[in-house]
Write a protein that holds these residues in place. Structure first.
Motif, PDB file in Angstrom:
ATOM      1  N   GLU B 213      20.750  -0.926 -24.919  1.00  0.00           N
ATOM      2  CA  GLU B 213      20.476  -0.319 -23.613  1.00  0.00           C
ATOM      3  C   GLU B 213      19.166   0.472 -23.599  1.00  0.00           C
ATOM      4  O   GLU B 213      18.424   0.432 -22.619  1.00  0.00           O
ATOM      5  CB  GLU B 213      21.624   0.620 -23.211  1.00  0.00           C
ATOM      6  CG  GLU B 213      22.897  -0.081 -22.766  1.00  0.00           C
ATOM      7  CD  GLU B 213      23.825  -0.468 -23.912  1.00  0.00           C
ATOM      8  OE1 GLU B 213      23.402  -0.368 -25.092  1.00  0.00           O
ATOM      9  OE2 GLU B 213      24.969  -0.876 -23.647  1.00  0.00           O
ATOM     10  N   ILE B 214      18.912   1.206 -24.678  1.00  0.00           N
ATOM     11  CA  ILE B 214      17.734   2.073 -24.669  1.00  0.00           C
ATOM     12  C   ILE B 214      16.454   1.233 -24.705  1.00  0.00           C
ATOM     13  O   ILE B 214      15.506   1.489 -23.956  1.00  0.00           O
ATOM     14  CB  ILE B 214      17.789   3.064 -25.845  1.00  0.00           C
ATOM     15  CG1 ILE B 214      18.998   3.992 -25.640  1.00  0.00           C
ATOM     16  CG2 ILE B 214      16.503   3.868 -25.969  1.00  0.00           C
ATOM     17  CD1 ILE B 214      19.263   4.942 -26.766  1.00  0.00           C
ATOM     18  N   ARG B 215      16.457   0.191 -25.540  1.00  0.00           N
ATOM     19  CA  ARG B 215      15.282  -0.692 -25.587  1.00  0.00           C
ATOM     20  C   ARG B 215      15.025  -1.311 -24.218  1.00  0.00           C
ATOM     21  O   ARG B 215      13.894  -1.390 -23.755  1.00  0.00           O
ATOM     22  CB  ARG B 215      15.493  -1.799 -26.622  1.00  0.00           C
ATOM     23  CG  ARG B 215      15.020  -1.375 -27.992  1.00  0.00           C
ATOM     24  CD  ARG B 215      15.197  -2.460 -29.042  1.00  0.00           C
ATOM     25  NE  ARG B 215      15.507  -1.823 -30.309  1.00  0.00           N
ATOM     26  CZ  ARG B 215      16.733  -1.640 -30.769  1.00  0.00           C
ATOM     27  NH1 ARG B 215      17.773  -2.071 -30.106  1.00  0.00           N
ATOM     28  NH2 ARG B 215      16.922  -1.014 -31.921  1.00  0.00           N
ATOM     29  N   LYS B 216      16.104  -1.737 -23.584  1.00  0.00           N
ATOM     30  CA  LYS B 216      15.981  -2.362 -22.270  1.00  0.00           C
ATOM     31  C   LYS B 216      15.394  -1.364 -21.266  1.00  0.00           C
ATOM     32  O   LYS B 216      14.468  -1.684 -20.517  1.00  0.00           O
ATOM     33  CB  LYS B 216      17.381  -2.800 -21.813  1.00  0.00           C
ATOM     34  CG  LYS B 216      17.416  -4.035 -21.000  1.00  0.00           C
ATOM     35  CD  LYS B 216      18.767  -4.744 -21.020  1.00  0.00           C
ATOM     36  CE  LYS B 216      19.956  -3.855 -20.790  1.00  0.00           C
ATOM     37  NZ  LYS B 216      21.243  -4.566 -20.880  1.00  0.00           N
ATOM     38  N   GLY B 217      15.918  -0.139 -21.314  1.00  0.00           N
ATOM     39  CA  GLY B 217      15.448   0.898 -20.398  1.00  0.00           C
ATOM     40  C   GLY B 217      13.971   1.202 -20.603  1.00  0.00           C
ATOM     41  O   GLY B 217      13.220   1.374 -19.635  1.00  0.00           O
ATOM     42  N   LEU B 218      13.554   1.247 -21.860  1.00  0.00           N
ATOM     43  CA  LEU B 218      12.146   1.535 -22.148  1.00  0.00           C
ATOM     44  C   LEU B 218      11.247   0.413 -21.645  1.00  0.00           C
ATOM     45  O   LEU B 218      10.146   0.656 -21.150  1.00  0.00           O
ATOM     46  CB  LEU B 218      11.944   1.751 -23.656  1.00  0.00           C
ATOM     47  CG  LEU B 218      12.481   3.094 -24.185  1.00  0.00           C
ATOM     48  CD1 LEU B 218      12.463   3.126 -25.714  1.00  0.00           C
ATOM     49  CD2 LEU B 218      11.682   4.263 -23.609  1.00  0.00           C
ATOM     50  N   ALA B 219      11.734  -0.816 -21.762  1.00  0.00           N
ATOM     51  CA  ALA B 219      10.948  -1.959 -21.280  1.00  0.00           C
ATOM     52  C   ALA B 219      10.781  -1.884 -19.762  1.00  0.00           C
ATOM     53  O   ALA B 219       9.681  -2.089 -19.233  1.00  0.00           O
ATOM     54  CB  ALA B 219      11.610  -3.267 -21.691  1.00  0.00           C
TER      55      ALA B 219
END
Ligand SMILES: Cc1cc2nc3c(=O)[nH]c(=O)nc-3n(C[C@H](O)[C@@H](O)[C@H](O)COP(=O)(O)OP(=O)(O)OC[C@H]3O[C@@H](n4cnc5c(N)ncnc54)[C@H](O)[C@@H]3O)c2cc1C
Ligand code: FES
Lengths: 101, 490
Positions: B213-219
């Motif tokens: 989730e965090i990687r996705k959010g940062l992207a």
């Protein structure tokens, strides 16, 4: 304020304050009004200031309108139906003989 | 599965309020175990907030699915499994009353009914946290999630100059969806407090292990930043300016005050449980300091303190759609066990995977809750003339005045100011009013307490109530919602 990403496929027309609004079948009354450029949907009950839908999920009651003479309808939860007559709600609880809410 | 045939389901094992991920998952599990199930939702189609419009989405084409993203597309399978189940579905039905014995007052296109259920699952989800700030009642201000709802259900994107101001995972999801849809997003003002980054940093490593989730959010954030003319972080003191509608937003950052002309402002400071029905059922609630909201006190399977009433999904505390599915499954198992269709041991065994999934995500939740805890100014607005109660137009200043006069909490504030007495029944002002009073009196939220919620929780006319069919307690004859100027019938 809002634009449609798709052309209307199944248009449905109704009236808002006497003016014809054409929407997509399945739209809520609030979505149809916003897509039509309506910004002022009800009057605040104390100051009379203009208000408009805020939450779109039935929580804020900023979208209260009168539909076919019945006050206190949540425009964001009510699907459009052909020929319905929608009016701005400007009295707390609706018109005097329109029912408590 | 049958769409509503009036009165067929007037007595069921399990009534589920809400056809979002939690309610749908519960319906699938419970009906699979042989329970009779009725699912009530005030929306037109199953899916809840996250999957709103999902059944109509495939017909809108592949591009549409890409715009809304893969998390959205996943809802299709859940809704299909629900449609294939034996659970009965009543769309366009609002639940306006919940009685201690399992009776539910429901209002649909064909009028009001009572239905009775052995058990009731409240799966009513969350709502966006109200964001009281100067100018937030002007037409042209709405929630970011509200605008996203218009996108998902009606394929509408903002056509006017639009500003998104706020904090939380939904900000970048919505911004990205809007930009992909061709919205004119002129500014993104991220209000996440800088201090939150410091507090959340030690929790990051474990949170990253809990999922992507965090990687996705940062992207999403990178994409949005690149595509937005004005991108600011650490934003404070947002004001919406305008006379009869939005004209501009002004704000503060470390670098001073800024201002941007616009016609549409989308605010978002996270989401909070929709506790209206659980509170009306008199289930005990606790104030969650980290999520800054009330949540019902639940056991591991979702049973509340009110007999026969369970809660699952974001309405029981914010945990997101995937865990709402797990919680719905657990609640259905609990009901099946309590109604002696399966043993308690079997419920525990069948629920083990769901319990583990919830546990696995807890580090992520803690990180997100810490990072996105709203600043004090959002919880208890400091400007005296900011409206707290939108319905009855009560300001933060008025609440501070009555606090100085000894007003002890939001229930007493009603009598002093009418705060919370309008048609929304405190959904929009309840948390803020309690926070303002708590702050002013130097007390905790638990001490000031929450608004008492009394049915009916939805507008209903005397005529509709009088025509109630089915069984159940006779409605009160008194005024139905406190704003009613009279008690006329229609
Ligand atoms: C506006 C909004 C948009 C969101 N968008 C996203 C997103 O894009 N991605 C994401 O990951 N999360 C999103 N969320 C977060 C959301 O809470 C999800 O985590 C998920 O939808 C929660 O599932 P749920 O089953 O708990 O409840 P929900 O999905 O909220 O479903 C609850 C259902 O209960 C119904 N309901 C409520 N009260 C009543 C009543 N009195 N009578 C009858 N029916 C009632 C509602 O109509 C709704 O369909 C959004 C939240 C909001 C408020
Ligand atoms: S827009 Fe909030 S209740 Fe309709």
């Amino acid at each position: 304020m809002f634009k449609r990403l798709h052309d209307l496929r199944t248009p449905v027309s109704f009236e808002f304050e006497g003016e014809t609004v054409t929407a997509e079948d399945g739209d809520t009354v609030a979505a149809a009004l916003l897509a039509h450029g309506v910004r002022h949907v009800r009057d605040a009950v104390v100051s009379g200031r203009p208000r408009a839908p805020y939450c779109m999920i039935g929580a804020c009651f900023e979208c209260l309108v009168e539909i076919d003479g019945r006050p206190n309808r949540q425009a964001c939860l009510t699907p459009v139906r052909a020929g319905m007559a929608v009016r701005r709600q400007s009295v707390a609880g609706g018109t005097p003989d329109g029912g408590a809410q | 599965m049958n769409d509503s045939t009036p009165m067929h389901d007037s007595r069921v094992d399990l009534a589920i309020i809400g056809a979002g991920p939690a309610g749908l998952a519960a319906a699938i599990t419970a009906s699979g175990l042989g329970l009779t199930v009725s699912v009530l939702d005030e929306g037109r189609r199953p899916g809840g907030q996250i999957y709103r419009g999902i059944e109509d989405a495939p017909a809108r084409g592949e591009q549409w699915m890409t715009l809304l993203g893969e998390d959205y597309a996943r809802g299709l399978d859940l809704v299909k499994r629900f449609r294939a189940s034996t659970a009965q579905y009543r769309p366009e039905h609002s639940v306006f009353d919940i009685a201690p014995d399992g009776g539910l007052g429901i209002l649909g296109p064909d009028g009001a009914h009572w239905i009775e259920a052995e058990r009731v699952l409240v799966a009513t989800g969350a709502m966006e946290r109200p964001v009281p700030l100067p100018g937030w009642t002007l037409p042209g201000v709405m929630g970011a999630g509200a605008a996203q709802t218009l996108l998902k259900s009606s394929a509408l994107v903002p056509g006017a100059r639009t500003v998104i101001a706020g904090s939380g995972p939904l900000v970048y999801l919505v911004a990205r969806q809007m930009q992909t849809g061709g919205a004119n997003l002129v500014a993104v003002l991220d209000t996440t407090p800088r201090a939150n980054y410091r507090r959340a940093a030690p929790l990051l490593a474990r949170a990253m292990l809990a999922g992507n989730e965090i990687r996705k959010g940062l992207a999403w954030r990178r994409e949005v930043k690149k595509a937005t003319p004005l991108f600011r972080t650490g934003v404070r003191n947002v004001h919406v300016e305008g006379v009869d509608a939005v004209e501009a937003v002004s704000f503060e950052t470390g670098g001073g005050r800024g201002r941007v002309d616009c016609e549409l402002v989308l605010l978002h400071e996270g989401i909070v449980p929709n506790t209206q029905l659980a509170m009306a059922a008199e289930a005990d609630h606790d104030y969650d300091e980290l999520q800054a909201c009330w949540r019902p006190r639940l056991d591991a399977f979702g049973r509340s303190s009110a007999p026969g009433i369970l809660v699952a999904g974001d309405g029981g505390g914010i945990a997101g759609a995937d865990l709402a599915v797990e919680a719905g499954h657990l609640a259905a198992l609990a009901v099946a066990a309590d109604l002696e269709r399966i043993s308690h041991a079997e419920a525990v065994e069948r629920g083990a995977a769901a319990r583990a999934a919830i546990e696995r995500k807890s580090a992520l939740r803690r990180f997100l809750d810490t990072l996105y805890r709203p600043r004090d100014e959002v919880l208890a607005p400091s400007h005296d003339d900011t409206l707290v109660c939108r319905c009855e137009e009560v300001t933060a200043g008025e609440l501070r005045q009555i606090a100085a006069m000894g007003c002890s909490g939001p229930n007493q504030a009603k009598a002093f100011t009418r705060c919370g007495m309008g048609p929304c029944q405190g959904r929009m002002c309840g948390l803020t009013a309690a926070a303002v009073l708590a702050r002013a009196g130097g007390r905790s939220m638990a001490e000031v307490g929450h608004l008492r919620i009394r049915p009916p929780i939805k507008p209903i006319t005397v005529g509709e109530l009088a025509a109630l069919d089915g069984v159940g307690p006779p409605p009160d004859a008194g005024p139905l919602l406190p704003t009613a100027p009279d008690e006329g019938t229609d």
